[in-house]
Write a protein that holds these residues in place. Sequence first.
Motif, PDB file in Angstrom:
ATOM      1  N   LEU C 197       0.835  -1.208   0.000  1.00 46.68           N
ATOM      2  CA  LEU C 197       0.000   0.000   0.000  1.00 46.68           C
ATOM      3  C   LEU C 197       0.867   1.255   0.000  1.00 46.68           C
ATOM      4  CD1 LEU C 197      -2.868   1.330   0.434  1.00 46.68           C
ATOM      5  CD2 LEU C 197      -2.300   1.287   2.873  1.00 46.68           C
ATOM      6  N   GLU C 198       1.888   1.230   0.844  1.00 46.83           N
ATOM      7  CA  GLU C 198       2.756   2.387   0.962  1.00 46.83           C
ATOM      8  C   GLU C 198       3.437   2.685  -0.383  1.00 46.83           C
ATOM      9  OE1 GLU C 198       5.590   2.094   4.122  1.00 46.83           O
ATOM     10  OE2 GLU C 198       5.709   4.265   4.321  1.00 46.83           O
ATOM     11  N   LYS C 199       3.845   1.600  -1.056  1.00 42.75           N
ATOM     12  CA  LYS C 199       4.506   1.734  -2.348  1.00 42.75           C
ATOM     13  C   LYS C 199       3.535   2.305  -3.396  1.00 42.75           C
ATOM     14  CE  LYS C 199       5.975  -1.594  -5.127  1.00 42.75           C
ATOM     15  NZ  LYS C 199       6.436  -2.957  -5.454  1.00 42.75           N
ATOM     16  N   ALA C 200       2.320   1.779  -3.376  1.00 42.33           N
ATOM     17  CA  ALA C 200       1.317   2.225  -4.362  1.00 42.33           C
ATOM     18  C   ALA C 200       0.923   3.677  -4.104  1.00 42.33           C
ATOM     19  CB  ALA C 200       0.104   1.320  -4.319  1.00 42.33           C
ATOM     20  N   ALA C 201       0.999   4.080  -2.860  1.00 36.94           N
ATOM     21  CA  ALA C 201       0.728   5.448  -2.424  1.00 36.94           C
ATOM     22  C   ALA C 201      -0.474   6.103  -3.108  1.00 36.94           C
ATOM     23  CB  ALA C 201       1.982   6.308  -2.632  1.00 36.94           C
ATOM     24  N   PRO C 202      -1.648   5.523  -2.909  1.00 34.40           N
ATOM     25  CA  PRO C 202      -2.841   6.127  -3.504  1.00 34.40           C
ATOM     26  C   PRO C 202      -3.110   7.503  -2.886  1.00 34.40           C
ATOM     27  CG  PRO C 202      -3.432   4.378  -1.981  1.00 34.40           C
ATOM     28  CD  PRO C 202      -1.956   4.350  -2.093  1.00 34.40           C
ATOM     29  N   SER C 203      -3.671   8.385  -3.684  1.00 31.03           N
ATOM     30  CA  SER C 203      -3.932   9.742  -3.185  1.00 31.03           C
ATOM     31  C   SER C 203      -5.057   9.745  -2.162  1.00 31.03           C
ATOM     32  CB  SER C 203      -4.314  10.647  -4.361  1.00 31.03           C
ATOM     33  OG  SER C 203      -4.962  11.796  -3.860  1.00 31.03           O
ATOM     34  N   ALA C 204      -4.858  10.522  -1.109  1.00 28.43           N
ATOM     35  CA  ALA C 204      -5.886  10.623  -0.070  1.00 28.43           C
ATOM     36  C   ALA C 204      -6.932  11.670  -0.427  1.00 28.43           C
ATOM     37  CB  ALA C 204      -5.220  10.980   1.254  1.00 28.43           C
ATOM     38  N   ASP C 205      -6.653  12.389  -1.493  1.00 27.04           N
ATOM     39  CA  ASP C 205      -7.529  13.505  -1.852  1.00 27.04           C
ATOM     40  C   ASP C 205      -8.920  13.006  -2.252  1.00 27.04           C
ATOM     41  OD1 ASP C 205      -8.162  16.149  -2.335  1.00 27.04           O
ATOM     42  OD2 ASP C 205      -7.773  15.891  -4.494  1.00 27.04           O
ATOM     43  N   ASN C 206      -9.923  13.449  -1.540  1.00 23.68           N
ATOM     44  CA  ASN C 206     -11.310  13.078  -1.835  1.00 23.68           C
ATOM     45  C   ASN C 206     -11.505  11.558  -1.869  1.00 23.68           C
ATOM     46  OD1 ASN C 206     -14.014  13.743  -2.450  1.00 23.68           O
ATOM     47  ND2 ASN C 206     -13.658  13.392  -4.639  1.00 23.68           N
ATOM     48  N   THR C 207     -10.750  10.842  -1.009  1.00 24.86           N
ATOM     49  CA  THR C 207     -10.810   9.377  -1.056  1.00 24.86           C
ATOM     50  C   THR C 207     -11.264   8.789   0.281  1.00 24.86           C
ATOM     51  OG1 THR C 207      -8.958   9.426  -2.604  1.00 24.86           O
ATOM     52  CG2 THR C 207      -9.482   7.290  -1.618  1.00 24.86           C
ATOM     53  N   ILE C 208     -12.088   7.767   0.158  1.00 21.42           N
ATOM     54  CA  ILE C 208     -12.509   6.995   1.331  1.00 21.42           C
ATOM     55  C   ILE C 208     -11.739   5.682   1.314  1.00 21.42           C
ATOM     56  CG2 ILE C 208     -14.461   5.709   2.346  1.00 21.42           C
ATOM     57  CD1 ILE C 208     -14.898   8.650   2.611  1.00 21.42           C
ATOM     58  N   ALA C 209     -11.169   5.308   2.464  1.00 22.06           N
ATOM     59  CA  ALA C 209     -10.460   4.029   2.542  1.00 22.06           C
ATOM     60  C   ALA C 209     -11.281   3.052   3.371  1.00 22.06           C
ATOM     61  CB  ALA C 209      -9.084   4.216   3.161  1.00 22.06           C
ATOM     62  N   ILE C 210     -11.428   1.847   2.845  1.00 25.17           N
ATOM     63  CA  ILE C 210     -12.146   0.802   3.580  1.00 25.17           C
ATOM     64  C   ILE C 210     -11.156  -0.333   3.802  1.00 25.17           C
ATOM     65  CG2 ILE C 210     -14.129  -0.747   3.591  1.00 25.17           C
ATOM     66  CD1 ILE C 210     -14.268   1.956   1.084  1.00 25.17           C
ATOM     67  N   VAL C 211     -10.882  -0.628   5.080  1.00 21.93           N
ATOM     68  CA  VAL C 211      -9.827  -1.579   5.420  1.00 21.93           C
ATOM     69  C   VAL C 211     -10.418  -2.772   6.156  1.00 21.93           C
ATOM     70  CG1 VAL C 211      -7.578  -1.847   6.531  1.00 21.93           C
ATOM     71  CG2 VAL C 211      -8.320   0.410   5.789  1.00 21.93           C
ATOM     72  N   CYS C 212     -10.012  -3.951   5.769  1.00 23.73           N
ATOM     73  CA  CYS C 212     -10.531  -5.131   6.429  1.00 23.73           C
ATOM     74  C   CYS C 212      -9.462  -6.211   6.410  1.00 23.73           C
ATOM     75  CB  CYS C 212     -11.746  -5.621   5.660  1.00 23.73           C
ATOM     76  SG  CYS C 212     -12.977  -6.241   6.733  1.00 23.73           S
ATOM     77  N   GLY C 213      -9.106  -6.716   7.577  1.00 25.01           N
ATOM     78  CA  GLY C 213      -8.057  -7.728   7.588  1.00 25.01           C
ATOM     79  C   GLY C 213      -7.763  -8.193   8.989  1.00 25.01           C
ATOM     80  N   PRO C 214      -6.790  -9.081   9.116  1.00 21.13           N
ATOM     81  CA  PRO C 214      -6.411  -9.543  10.455  1.00 21.13           C
ATOM     82  C   PRO C 214      -5.852  -8.376  11.270  1.00 21.13           C
ATOM     83  CG  PRO C 214      -4.867 -10.362   8.789  1.00 21.13           C
ATOM     84  CD  PRO C 214      -5.987  -9.698   8.062  1.00 21.13           C
TER      85      PRO C 214
END
Lengths: 267, 343, 279
Positions: C197-214
């Motif tokens: 994820l860090e490498k892909a570095a998606p923009s946080a601008d106007n973005t919602i993140a949905i996280v699900c995992g251990p």
Amino acid sequence: MDKLKQLAKELLSNNQVQIIVGYEEGTVGKARPAFISSPDQADTLIYDERCIHNLAVYLTQHKLPGNTKIAVIASFPVMKSIITLASEKQLDENFIKVIGISKDNNIIEFKDFADIERYINQQDLSFTPEEQALIDKIDAMSMEERWEYWQNEFSRCFKCYACRSACPMCYCTLCITDFNQPQWVSVPSHKLGNFEWHINRAMHLAGRCIGCDECSRACPLDLPINLLTKKLSMDIQKQFGYSAGQSLTEPYALSTYKPDDKETFIR
Amino acid sequence: MATENYKLLKKESLPALFDKLTASGKTIYAPVKNGEKTEFDVVTKYSNDINDEYIQTVQSLKGTVFPKVEKLFDYKSDKTDTSIQEPDFSKFPQNVLWGLHPCDAAAFRPLDATFRWDYDDKYFLTRMKLTTVVGLSCSKHDDYCFCTSVDISPASSDGSDIMLTKNKAGDYLVEIVTEKGQEVYDMAKELFGEISDDKESYITDVPKKFDLNELNKNLDGSFEAPYWLAQSMRCIGCGACAYVCPTCTCFDLQDEGAANKGSRIKCWDSCGFGHFTLHTSGHNPRETQSQRWRQRILHKFSYMPDRIKVFGCMGCGRCSRACPVDMNISENLIKIMEEPKNE
Amino acid sequence: MSNPNIYKPYLMKIDKVTEEAPFVKTFRLKFTNEEDAAKFNFKAGQFGEYSVAGEGESTFCVASSPTRDGYIECTFRETGRVTSALAGKEEGEIIGFRGPYGNTFPIDEWKGKNLLFIAGGIALPPMRCVIWNCLDLRENFKDFTIVYGAKTVNDLVYKHELKEWEERPDVKLITTVDPGGETPDWKGEIGFVPTVLEKAAPSADNTIAIVCGPPIMIKYTFPILEKLGFKDTDIFTTLENRMKCGFGKCGRCNVGKVYICKDGPVFTYAALKQLPAEY
């Protein structure tokens, strides 16, 4: 018991032990288990006829911090519990100091577990007439009467497991009742579930019970379940000459065999 | 002290009243003397063993509305067809709970609040609806009692349908509190008289040990307080406190029987047990006894008042009497108010 | 019948069984009673209690999207008593379902935003419901990114759907496996989800993140999202705790005064920060 307090203070101040498991004044006239970790708390220690809890239960509960030297105030049943637990490889002698209290209330500073074993074997180890009378009463019942007696008693149980929690020998990290693949023991406290539990409890303690009666004392409903394990102890003593809490080395009767066993099937 | 007007139920009228209740299909639970102890038991008629001067029983009557084992339904199943048979709710017993102390009568309120919280538990609510509570003011108490600290009095009629107070003559001053109570009265009007008396003079004085709202405020931000560990060192992790508690509602759901035929059962459980919150993965959010002790106290004195507007403790003292290692709840609550939350 | 019985499950027929990964299966379930089917509706994020007669109930999120009518799907790994029994069930057999329970992802509030989905292992199923829900309303959202990782290639669930997402021009899919979990022909990333994820570095601008995992993945993912500039109110996850009832009575799932079954399972990172460590 000023001597006990004095000893506790010494042990803590020269860091021979870090925690003392003993008794303190409780509420409403009761005594209760106490955990003393500094010399200035040692004055709260008491020991009298109200101090009946089997403190050995705390030695296997994994509540006390690891790598800590613990001293435990040991009445006779606690000594026997410690010997049984040690014989089952549940205790590390290097971390436990046992402060025995004799029947006439004298302090015995045991050097090691073998010292406790010696002391125990100098005492009268037979069942008391009172204990024998309780068992005789049940033995005298017909099979039907006995069935009804236990049915009445077990039906009252609500499975709070105080009997299990108070017993030093019930140290399994996964009790058979908490196991659900398969579900050996029904969870609900209906008649069947209660029978399953109490029979299992008794059988798992058969001959391992040292007779402290904590199970029935802890029971909020006063079920006389100590009679089950007591009876089994008597039978195993009779059949195999084995009594729990008396030897550090003699293997538990029901998990060993001898080549010269009197029964032929085992040879 | 003020004199007020009450209905009067004479001691000698009790057998007739019990007969009437039994004849009308009611099951009566009453405090019955058994050796040194008094426990609730089913009775069909009045007897002298019914004890109206007991302090407290070991078990409450919670089980009459929230049984320790409740069959939810039977199922029958083969590979492609399954049917579910619910119990006949109309056949649930009509219970008269006779002679409960005010703490026990008040305990039905938190039970009701839990089993009604957004989702109605039909089993509990049906049982509750069919239950008539006959409360009995306390003439005695012991050092475990602390009802006055949780805003209940040994004479309060909250939770009772009929309230009894025993007077000097051994007769009962009767207050009809609810419609259900009125129904019982109407059924046996001829057994009741009238009397002017001073109820308060027959009631024991339970000292107040702490202030409930202060305690509640004090528990805010107490999650990481050092006292949870210190208090719970002795706790051996049994469920005695929860099972004798008149308001504890934790339960388990269990299937019993084979794949083709059996039942689903709701049965008592306790937040004090180590496996209660254990995940299948092995992770356990309440892994230690101190975390479970904290849950017990915070649930009753912080979470419940916050979420369902009712405290989860009635001051009956049963948990303290039953505890094998003297985890005395009022002692611990007082300590919580005295001790710092942070080290 | 007046006053419904909250403990009584719907009877569901297993319409389709899909083997997703070792010990992981998806069931497509249809109501055996048409009235139940007509009354039933749910929203993304909600969960239910699935049961096998004689074994008991088990809790998991609905894995299918509410936009797909007429059935629900659940994906589970064979671990405990109930999931093992479920795994033994075949198409045509009946299981029980109670639900839906809990809160939902506020999908309506995400209109006009970029969506970033981050999932690990067996935690893709609860998110799959949201993903399909949003894909079925694709025009409502801008960029659509999915980052999904598992221990090994074999452990990736929904392999067909991953392929479908990969081929869609309006979805950016990044898959990864733990080092050592790759196969010779693996074309995705190798590394743990937070690192990828860090490498892909998606923009946080106007973005919602949905996280699900251990838990361990979540623990390392949240700080990275914050580093990327995501506000904690724009990060969503779904929590799990042991449950029996699903409706706030049995006493297991509360985290402090918050009941996962009633107040959750969906929480923002901001809300999580307020919770005591009891999950």
